[in-house]
Scaffold this motif. Structure first.
Motif, PDB file in Angstrom:
ATOM      1  N   ASP A 148      42.230  37.108  42.025  1.00 17.92           N
ATOM      2  CA  ASP A 148      43.115  36.299  41.180  1.00 17.92           C
ATOM      3  C   ASP A 148      42.319  35.291  40.347  1.00 17.92           C
ATOM      4  O   ASP A 148      42.655  35.021  39.194  1.00 17.92           O
ATOM      5  N   LEU A 206      39.786  37.552  37.681  1.00 13.63           N
ATOM      6  CA  LEU A 206      40.364  38.487  36.716  1.00 13.63           C
ATOM      7  C   LEU A 206      41.341  37.818  35.750  1.00 13.63           C
ATOM      8  O   LEU A 206      41.684  38.414  34.732  1.00 13.63           O
ATOM      9  N   GLU A 250      46.367  37.949  33.930  1.00 17.52           N
ATOM     10  CA  GLU A 250      46.902  39.284  33.632  1.00 17.52           C
ATOM     11  C   GLU A 250      46.970  40.156  34.871  1.00 17.52           C
ATOM     12  O   GLU A 250      47.896  40.961  35.036  1.00 17.52           O
ATOM     13  N   TRP A 251      45.973  39.988  35.760  1.00 19.66           N
ATOM     14  CA  TRP A 251      45.924  40.783  36.981  1.00 19.66           C
ATOM     15  C   TRP A 251      46.313  39.896  38.159  1.00 19.66           C
ATOM     16  O   TRP A 251      45.489  39.229  38.757  1.00 19.66           O
ATOM     17  N   THR A 252      47.585  39.942  38.474  1.00 21.26           N
ATOM     18  CA  THR A 252      48.083  39.117  39.577  1.00 21.26           C
ATOM     19  C   THR A 252      47.808  39.811  40.906  1.00 21.26           C
ATOM     20  O   THR A 252      47.446  40.994  40.971  1.00 21.26           O
ATOM     21  N   HIS A 253      48.007  39.031  41.977  1.00 25.09           N
ATOM     22  CA  HIS A 253      47.814  39.540  43.329  1.00 25.09           C
ATOM     23  C   HIS A 253      48.690  40.774  43.564  1.00 25.09           C
ATOM     24  O   HIS A 253      48.240  41.790  44.105  1.00 25.09           O
ATOM     25  N   ARG A 269      50.068  42.871  41.360  1.00 23.20           N
ATOM     26  CA  ARG A 269      49.701  44.012  40.528  1.00 23.20           C
ATOM     27  C   ARG A 269      48.498  44.746  41.094  1.00 23.20           C
ATOM     28  O   ARG A 269      48.453  45.988  41.077  1.00 23.20           O
ATOM     29  N   LEU A 270      47.536  44.004  41.608  1.00 26.29           N
ATOM     30  CA  LEU A 270      46.361  44.645  42.199  1.00 26.29           C
ATOM     31  C   LEU A 270      46.739  45.451  43.441  1.00 26.29           C
ATOM     32  O   LEU A 270      46.249  46.568  43.644  1.00 26.29           O
ATOM     33  N   LEU A 277      47.898  48.978  43.092  1.00 26.21           N
ATOM     34  CA  LEU A 277      46.891  49.987  42.778  1.00 26.21           C
ATOM     35  C   LEU A 277      46.260  50.598  44.023  1.00 26.21           C
ATOM     36  O   LEU A 277      45.551  51.613  43.926  1.00 26.21           O
ATOM     37  N   ARG A 293      39.582  52.559  40.457  1.00 28.44           N
ATOM     38  CA  ARG A 293      39.933  51.937  39.180  1.00 28.44           C
ATOM     39  C   ARG A 293      38.979  50.770  38.896  1.00 28.44           C
ATOM     40  O   ARG A 293      38.778  49.910  39.748  1.00 28.44           O
ATOM     41  N   ILE A 333      38.106  47.426  36.632  1.00 30.98           N
ATOM     42  CA  ILE A 333      38.731  46.380  35.830  1.00 30.98           C
ATOM     43  C   ILE A 333      37.636  45.401  35.407  1.00 30.98           C
ATOM     44  O   ILE A 333      36.965  44.808  36.257  1.00 30.98           O
TER      45      ILE A 333
END
Length: 638
Positions: free
Chosen positions: A571, A574, A577-580, A582-583, A586, A592, A594
């Motif tokens: 958090d 990144l 844009e890349w929240t806990h 959202r990660l 994945l 992936r 990033i």
């Protein structure tokens, strides 16, 4: 006719001829060459006019038999000869040697009148006045127009130019300061040559203002944990230009040495261990001299080569505090002898107990309480904490506690010099001995977590780099060291050794094998890893064994740094844009990558001594012995 009669007749004829020529010889004597006896050719007659009878008078005309028109006479007359009338000369009389003056009457040559048409129109021809008759000795002629007054020429010698010859003469010798490389010495020489060999730090009376400030800073070297004896100030007499020039050069060399030492140049960390690989930012001699020469306060510029970081400044303040309260308590002197281990008996044991503050005792057995107290002392002194009274431990016991504390502080300050001067406004700091990671933004800690570091036999390296991307669901490729020690022996015993543990074995082009652990719950890297490609192939990552973070001793990995809460760290690096959440969505969907919004500096450091904002000292275990190596290197340097 008989020959005799012919001879008499010839002699008589010759005698008559000679008698007939005698009057002529009286008028014009014949000159005969004295050597050959031969008559010389007749010289042309030189006609001179008598000053008492001008050429125009009847007497002169009658004498010469010439016309009434005067005749121009040329010839050479030797000075002092007096001409006589040829008719009165007696050929047999001796020459008159008396000198008499001779006067020649030579008519003046009339020059033609100048044609006015040949004179330039811009000029008017004026008759030249006749020179005044000279009545006495020559006198100086005063000029009609006095010459103009010449301006006074003032030559100003540029400042310092009077020392140029002395500087040039002493450059090679004065710049030879120990621990300065040949390249640095040549740079100092080039700096003086570019300055026309003029001095930087002296004037006609001694140090100038910049020189005084530099000398003062060198004298305060101990405040930053440096040794003032490494920078001995030159001694000189103000009246001795040679000594002044030499002192100027030496001060330049010492300033360059101080700047390099302040930036971490005293010891080479890569020689201590192949795992200590910081990038040192050592200034060049050209950079140092140019900055000092152009500074308003040269002393402040020189001091600024020391680390500006808050952690370093707190250590510096603690060092000054410790020196103000030196412990003058006499120490117990312990004689030298063989090493003492647990259970051994020795007459020195009571002295060791007294030195460690265990109280008086007559027992000479090196018991467990003595061994534990000695191990605690060794830990604080940066020595192997094995509880054995070795030679090095005995030497450390002979130093006051304050002296040992100073050495620890100085060794820790030295490691701060290995860091870049600018850590970055936002950066990550991993303190390996503390086993903790922190994210700092604008000088404030915004996140911190526990870590697991490498085991002593596979230590985590110390260096700085930049984190640039994160990989979710990573695969783990078994490094060569683990492959050699663990997998190859296992595969030799059981061909299915890797498959049973979830690893994939593939053949490489070179004939070797590669072992990969696919993403998953059991993956050694966990669900996420933080990449900053480096020569050691280490990084920060997750781990499936999260229970290990509860322990105090967490030197358990193969060298990489395991992070307790990797998604919270993600958090921070990144961005929003890349929240806990959202990660986590994945996870399990394949590998992936990033990229970070911008590379983030990361520093893996080895701080065993940390001074808090309240001034308290916190010590951490010297897990790899790096602190001890630095102390030893500084002692050897001294």
């Amino acid at each position: 006719m008989r020959p005799r009669h012919w001879a008499k007749l010839t002699s008589a004829s010759a005698l008559a001829i000679m008698m007939g020529c005698l009057p002529l010889r009286a008028e014009t004597p014949i000159q005969v060459d004295a050597t050959l006896g031969v008559p010389l050719p007749e010289q042309p007659e030189l006609k001179l006019l008598d000053s008492e009878h001008p050429a125009s008078s009847p007497a002169a005309i009658a004498h010469s038999g010439a016309a009434s028109e005067p005749e121009i006479v040329t010839g050479t007359v030797s000075a002092g000869s007096r001409l006589r009338d040829p008719a009165k000369l007696d050929a047999t009389a001796p020459a008159d040697v008396e000198d008499e003056p001779v006067t020649l009457d030579i008519p003046a040559i009339e020059m033609p009148v100048t044609d006015p048409a040949l004179v330039p129109a811009s000029k008017t021809v004026e008759p030249t006045p006749p020179p005044a008759p000279q009545t006495g000795p020559l006198q100086s002629v005063e000029p009609l127009v006095p010459p103009p007054e010449m301006p006074q020429v003032v030559i100003t010698v540029p400042p310092g130019l009077e020392f140029a010859a002395a500087v040039a003469e002493h450059l090679q010798d004065a710049v030879a300061v120990p621990r300065l490389s040949e390249r640095e010495r040549n740079e100092i020489i080039a700096a003086y040559q570019a300055n026309e060999n003029k001095p930087f730090w002296i004037d006609g009376k001694g140090w100038n203002e910049a020189g005084k400030r530099i000398a003062a800073q060198l004298g305060r070297a101990s405040e930053d944990g440096l040794r003032p004896t490494d920078y001995p100030l030159p001694v000189f007499e103000a009246s001795d230009k040679a000594k002044l020039a030499e002192a100027d050069i030496r001060l330049s060399a010492l300033a360059v040495l101080y700047a390099r030492d302040a930036r971490g140049g005293r010891i080479d960390p890569r020689r201590l261990s192949k795992l200590i690989t910081p990038t040192l930012y050592l200034p060049s001699a050209t950079e140092v001299l140019s900055e000092l020469a152009g500074a308003t306060d040269a002393g402040a510029v020189l001091a600024a080569y020391n680390p500006p970081h808050e952690g370093y400044q707190r250590l510096k303040a603690k060092l000054a505090e410790m020196r103000e309260h030196l412990d003058d308590t006499p120490l117990v002197r312990i004689p030298a002898g063989p090493p003492l281990k647990l259970g051994m008996r020795d007459e020195r044991v009571p002295l060791v107990r007294a030195r460690l503050g265990l109280g008086p005792s007559e027992d000479q057995v090196f018991d467990r309480s003595t061994s534990l107290a000695l191990a605690d002392f060794q830990k604080k002194a940066g020595l192997p904490a094995n509880g054995i009274l070795s030679e090095r431990t005995l030497a450390a016991l002979g130093k006051p506690a304050a002296a040992r504390g100073e050495e620890d502080i100085v060794a820790q300050m030295e490691r701060w010099r290995w860091l870049p001067p600018d850590l970055g406004t936002d950066h990550i700091m991993v303190n390996v001995p503390e086993m903790r990671v922190r994210v700092i933004r604008s000088g404030k800690v915004v996140h911190e977590a526990r870590t697991i570091i490498g085991k002593p036999e596979s230590a985590t390296p110390i260096f700085s780099h930049k984190m640039d991307h994160v990989i979710v669901n990573p695969s783990w490729y078994v490094p060569p060291s683990i492959l050699k020690k663990e997998f190859l022996p296992g595969l030799a015993a059981d061909p299915d050794y890797a498959a049973k543990r979830g690893y994939v074995v593939t053949r490489t082009k070179g004939g070797g094998i590669s072992v990969r652990q696919p993403p998953g719950e059991r993956n050694a890297l966990g669900w996420i890893k933080f990449m900053f490609p480096n020569e050691h192939a280490v990084y920060l990552h997750d781990t499936p064994n999260r229970r290990l973070f509860a322990g105090e001793r967490r030197a358990l990995s193969h060298g990489c740094v395991r992070v307790e809460n990797p998604f919270a760290l993600a958090d921070q690096v990144l961005g929003p844009e890349w929240t806990h959440e959202r990660l986590k969505r994945l996870i399990g969907s394949g590998e992936r990558r990033i990229n970070l919004p911008q590379p983030l500096p990361i520093h893996l450091v080895y701080n065993t001594i940390v001074v808090g904002a309240d001034g308290r000292i916190t010590r951490f275990d010297d897990v790899y012995g790096f602190h001890r190596l630095v102390r030893q290197a500084l002692e050897q340097h001294g």
